[in-house]
Design a protein around this motif. Structure first.
Motif, PDB file in Angstrom:
ATOM      1  N   LEU A  66       0.730 -19.963 -23.905  1.00 21.34           N
ATOM      2  CA  LEU A  66       1.897 -19.172 -23.483  1.00 21.34           C
ATOM      3  C   LEU A  66       3.152 -20.039 -23.410  1.00 21.34           C
ATOM      4  N   HIS A  67       3.000 -21.264 -22.966  1.00 19.98           N
ATOM      5  CA  HIS A  67       4.138 -22.192 -22.919  1.00 19.98           C
ATOM      6  C   HIS A  67       4.681 -22.444 -24.326  1.00 19.98           C
ATOM      7  N   LYS A  68       3.793 -22.688 -25.271  1.00 20.26           N
ATOM      8  CA  LYS A  68       4.233 -22.919 -26.654  1.00 20.26           C
ATOM      9  C   LYS A  68       4.875 -21.651 -27.230  1.00 20.26           C
ATOM     10  N   ASN A  69       4.359 -20.491 -26.858  1.00 19.53           N
ATOM     11  CA  ASN A  69       4.953 -19.229 -27.298  1.00 19.53           C
ATOM     12  C   ASN A  69       6.396 -19.123 -26.795  1.00 19.53           C
ATOM     13  N   ARG A  70       6.583 -19.386 -25.499  1.00 15.61           N
ATOM     14  CA  ARG A  70       7.946 -19.332 -24.942  1.00 15.61           C
ATOM     15  C   ARG A  70       8.866 -20.367 -25.582  1.00 15.61           C
ATOM     16  N   PHE A  71       8.322 -21.546 -25.881  1.00 15.08           N
ATOM     17  CA  PHE A  71       9.122 -22.585 -26.533  1.00 15.08           C
ATOM     18  C   PHE A  71       9.643 -22.105 -27.885  1.00 15.08           C
ATOM     19  N   TRP A  72       8.763 -21.517 -28.702  1.00 14.56           N
ATOM     20  CA  TRP A  72       9.175 -21.075 -30.024  1.00 14.56           C
ATOM     21  C   TRP A  72      10.034 -19.809 -29.954  1.00 14.56           C
ATOM     22  N   GLN A  73       9.862 -19.001 -28.924  1.00 11.75           N
ATOM     23  CA  GLN A  73      10.735 -17.832 -28.775  1.00 11.75           C
ATOM     24  C   GLN A  73      12.155 -18.260 -28.422  1.00 11.75           C
ATOM     25  N   SER A  74      12.298 -19.332 -27.676  1.00  6.69           N
ATOM     26  CA  SER A  74      13.638 -19.793 -27.302  1.00  6.69           C
ATOM     27  C   SER A  74      14.257 -20.684 -28.369  1.00  6.69           C
ATOM     28  N   ALA A  75      13.514 -21.116 -29.355  1.00  5.32           N
ATOM     29  CA  ALA A  75      14.051 -22.015 -30.387  1.00  5.32           C
ATOM     30  C   ALA A  75      15.182 -21.381 -31.190  1.00  5.32           C
ATOM     31  N   PRO A  76      15.083 -20.138 -31.645  1.00  6.05           N
ATOM     32  CA  PRO A  76      16.198 -19.586 -32.435  1.00  6.05           C
ATOM     33  C   PRO A  76      17.487 -19.428 -31.621  1.00  6.05           C
ATOM     34  N   THR A  77      17.382 -19.199 -30.326  1.00  7.29           N
ATOM     35  CA  THR A  77      18.583 -19.002 -29.521  1.00  7.29           C
ATOM     36  C   THR A  77      19.197 -20.319 -29.068  1.00  7.29           C
ATOM     37  N   ALA A  78      18.457 -21.425 -29.178  1.00  5.51           N
ATOM     38  CA  ALA A  78      18.978 -22.711 -28.721  1.00  5.51           C
ATOM     39  C   ALA A  78      20.035 -23.254 -29.682  1.00  5.51           C
ATOM     40  N   ASP A  79      19.838 -23.017 -30.958  1.00 10.49           N
ATOM     41  CA  ASP A  79      20.767 -23.545 -31.960  1.00 10.49           C
ATOM     42  C   ASP A  79      21.471 -22.366 -32.636  1.00 10.49           C
ATOM     43  N   TRP A  97       1.284 -18.525 -31.538  1.00  9.49           N
ATOM     44  CA  TRP A  97       0.890 -18.975 -30.203  1.00  9.49           C
ATOM     45  C   TRP A  97       0.556 -17.792 -29.295  1.00  9.49           C
ATOM     46  N   ASP A  98       1.262 -16.685 -29.453  1.00  8.02           N
ATOM     47  CA  ASP A  98       0.964 -15.492 -28.670  1.00  8.02           C
ATOM     48  C   ASP A  98      -0.419 -14.952 -29.025  1.00  8.02           C
ATOM     49  N   LYS A  99      -0.727 -14.924 -30.315  1.00  8.40           N
ATOM     50  CA  LYS A  99      -2.051 -14.454 -30.745  1.00  8.40           C
ATOM     51  C   LYS A  99      -3.149 -15.376 -30.222  1.00  8.40           C
ATOM     52  N   LEU A 100      -2.913 -16.680 -30.277  1.00  5.70           N
ATOM     53  CA  LEU A 100      -3.903 -17.624 -29.744  1.00  5.70           C
ATOM     54  C   LEU A 100      -4.129 -17.378 -28.247  1.00  5.70           C
ATOM     55  N   ALA A 101      -3.042 -17.146 -27.512  1.00  6.55           N
ATOM     56  CA  ALA A 101      -3.163 -16.906 -26.071  1.00  6.55           C
ATOM     57  C   ALA A 101      -3.955 -15.628 -25.800  1.00  6.55           C
ATOM     58  N   ARG A 102      -3.643 -14.575 -26.527  1.00  2.62           N
ATOM     59  CA  ARG A 102      -4.336 -13.298 -26.297  1.00  2.62           C
ATOM     60  C   ARG A 102      -5.805 -13.367 -26.716  1.00  2.62           C
ATOM     61  N   ASN A 110     -14.598 -12.282 -21.611  1.00  2.00           N
ATOM     62  CA  ASN A 110     -15.954 -11.862 -21.988  1.00  2.00           C
ATOM     63  C   ASN A 110     -17.002 -12.885 -21.576  1.00  2.00           C
ATOM     64  N   ILE A 111     -16.642 -14.155 -21.575  1.00  2.00           N
ATOM     65  CA  ILE A 111     -17.602 -15.214 -21.281  1.00  2.00           C
ATOM     66  C   ILE A 111     -17.796 -15.410 -19.786  1.00  2.00           C
ATOM     67  N   ASN A 112     -16.698 -15.395 -19.039  1.00  2.00           N
ATOM     68  CA  ASN A 112     -16.735 -15.774 -17.635  1.00  2.00           C
ATOM     69  C   ASN A 112     -16.234 -14.622 -16.771  1.00  2.00           C
ATOM     70  N   LYS A 113     -17.098 -14.117 -15.921  1.00  2.00           N
ATOM     71  CA  LYS A 113     -16.708 -12.984 -15.071  1.00  2.00           C
ATOM     72  C   LYS A 113     -15.726 -13.404 -13.980  1.00  2.00           C
ATOM     73  N   ASN A 114     -15.670 -14.700 -13.636  1.00  2.00           N
ATOM     74  CA  ASN A 114     -14.752 -15.190 -12.599  1.00  2.00           C
ATOM     75  C   ASN A 114     -13.411 -15.644 -13.168  1.00  2.00           C
ATOM     76  N   TYR A 115     -13.197 -15.430 -14.437  1.00  2.00           N
ATOM     77  CA  TYR A 115     -11.971 -15.882 -15.087  1.00  2.00           C
ATOM     78  C   TYR A 115     -10.775 -15.077 -14.592  1.00  2.00           C
ATOM     79  N   LYS A 116      -9.703 -15.795 -14.222  1.00  2.00           N
ATOM     80  CA  LYS A 116      -8.463 -15.147 -13.762  1.00  2.00           C
ATOM     81  C   LYS A 116      -7.446 -15.275 -14.881  1.00  2.00           C
ATOM     82  N   SER A 117      -7.071 -14.167 -15.437  1.00  2.00           N
ATOM     83  CA  SER A 117      -6.165 -14.151 -16.577  1.00  2.00           C
ATOM     84  C   SER A 117      -4.730 -14.464 -16.169  1.00  2.00           C
ATOM     85  N   PRO A 118      -4.070 -15.427 -16.829  1.00  2.00           N
ATOM     86  CA  PRO A 118      -2.666 -15.684 -16.540  1.00  2.00           C
ATOM     87  C   PRO A 118      -1.733 -14.727 -17.260  1.00  2.00           C
ATOM     88  N   LEU A 119      -2.267 -13.835 -18.085  1.00  2.00           N
ATOM     89  CA  LEU A 119      -1.408 -12.883 -18.803  1.00  2.00           C
ATOM     90  C   LEU A 119      -0.986 -11.736 -17.908  1.00  2.00           C
TER      91      LEU A 119
END
Length: 119
Positions: A66-79, A97-102, A110-119
């Motif tokens: 998600l961090h890398k996704n936000r980085f690349w989303q802000s790249a076009p507006t930085a310059d 990066w968004d697809k990788l995160a999702r 699916n693997i871990n029932k105790n997993y807390k999703s940051p999405l």
């Protein structure tokens, strides 16, 4: 007539000797079992720690994506002098990066029932 003393001593000596051997063997078996128990306990603690770390690593992985996704989303507006090809590349990377995160989030749920999703 009583038996001579030399005939009495060997059986007495052997019974004491057998008692000492049995006590030593019991102590050895007890020590072996205690060491085995301590090793098994240490291994259980290592596995408990590993399970805890894997849960955190799952969350860290998705957060990194998600961090890398936000980085690349802000790249076009930085310059502001960016050409359209660079903006398209940045959008494509953000989508990747968004697809990788999702995908990772879905797999971890699916693997871990105790997993807390940051999405």
């Amino acid at each position: 007539m009583p038996p001579p003393p030399c005939q009495i001593i060997p059986p007495l000596f052997l019974s004491v000797f057998n008692l000492i051997i049995h006590q030593y063997a019991f102590a050895e078996i007890f020590t072996v079992r205690r060491v085995h128990w301590l090793r098994a306990r240490a291994q259980k603690h290592r596995w408990d720690e590993e399970c805890m770390l894997v849960r955190y690593e799952m969350e860290w992985t998705v957060r990194y994506f998600l961090h890398k996704n936000r980085f690349w989303q802000s790249a076009p507006t930085a310059d502001l002098t960016q050409v359209p090809g660079q903006a398209a590349y940045a959008h494509r990377k953000a989508a990747m990066w968004d697809k990788l995160a999702r995908d990772a989030d879905h797999s971890f749920k699916n693997i871990n029932k105790n997993y807390k999703s940051p999405l």
